[in-house]
Design an enzyme around this catalytic site. Structure first.
Site, PDB file in Angstrom:
ATOM      1  N   GLU A  30      59.577  37.707  55.879  1.00 22.24           N
ATOM      2  CA  GLU A  30      59.290  36.499  57.252  1.00 22.24           C
ATOM      3  C   GLU A  30      57.340  36.747  57.379  1.00 22.24           C
ATOM      4  OE1 GLU A  30      59.175  32.391  58.117  1.00 22.24           O
ATOM      5  OE2 GLU A  30      60.627  34.455  57.318  1.00 22.24           O
ATOM      6  N   GLY A  42      47.353  46.925  53.368  1.00 21.60           N
ATOM      7  CA  GLY A  42      48.252  45.887  53.154  1.00 21.60           C
ATOM      8  C   GLY A  42      49.377  46.385  51.855  1.00 21.60           C
ATOM      9  N   TYR A  59      45.726  32.019  60.636  1.00 25.30           N
ATOM     10  CA  TYR A  59      44.667  32.242  59.784  1.00 25.30           C
ATOM     11  C   TYR A  59      45.085  31.056  58.855  1.00 25.30           C
ATOM     12  CZ  TYR A  59      44.182  33.845  54.361  1.00 25.30           C
ATOM     13  OH  TYR A  59      44.188  34.590  53.630  1.00 25.30           O
ATOM     14  N   TYR A  82      49.302  39.773  46.670  1.00 24.96           N
ATOM     15  CA  TYR A  82      51.102  40.876  45.198  1.00 24.96           C
ATOM     16  C   TYR A  82      51.143  40.066  43.719  1.00 24.96           C
ATOM     17  CZ  TYR A  82      51.428  37.599  50.357  1.00 24.96           C
ATOM     18  OH  TYR A  82      51.490  37.459  51.326  1.00 24.96           O
TER      19      TYR A  82
END
Length: 166
Positions: free
Chosen positions: A92, A106, A35, A140
């Site tokens: 990470e 997510g 990705y 985010y």
């Protein structure tokens, strides 16, 4: 989980990875690297993951599992903030299979990581994101994350790391 205003009736849970999962962990690492157009940089092997995650215990992995299938991964470890005076969690890798995106998984992974951080008394949850990855950046920000504009990540590795150690 919600999708398009409808309730998805999947069985959803988290599970910590165990030492029989190294090939699955590597699969997700390679999917993320693909990705990010960085697959050629992946040198991890099942043996290395076994050693560093399960023998040396330098990282942890949780899977997001839907109807018995691992559909997402979070690989994380503890860091430390001298200013806060306590450990934090550094994420990470986070990856959700493309066909499961946009369904809240997510966000659920981040919620679980936040719970783990608080259960352990951690002061922060941190991660990095590639500058070009606007879909992830937008995600985010929607979670309330703050971009650290005054900080730049530095790295030494390979020959430079060896030279520095001499």
């Amino acid at each position: 989980m919600k999708h398009g205003g409808q309730r998805v009736k999947d069985t959803f849970e988290f599970r910590y990875a165990n030492d029989t999962d190294v090939k699955l962990i590597l699969y997700f690492i390679k999917e993320l690297a693909t990705y990010e157009n960085m697959l050629d940089e992946v040198v991890a092997t099942p043996e290395l993951l076994q050693e560093w995650i399960f023998v040396k215990k330098k990282a942890e992995v949780i899977f997001a599992v839907v109807d018995g299938k691992e559909i997402g991964i979070a690989l994380f470890f503890h860091n430390f903030s001298t200013f806060v005076g306590r450990a934090g969690i550094y994420l990470e890798d986070l990856f959700v299979l493309p066909e499961y995106r946009g369904k809240g998984y997510g966000k659920a992974i981040f919620k679980r990581l936040a719970q783990i951080a608080l259960e352990r008394g951690c002061g922060r949850l941190e991660w990095s994101c590639l500058d070009w990855n606007q879909p992830s950046i937008d995600f985010y920000l929607s979670l309330g994350a703050q971009q650290m504009k005054d900080w730049t990540l530095y790295r030494v590795e390979g020959i430079t790391l060896s030279d520095m150690a001499e």
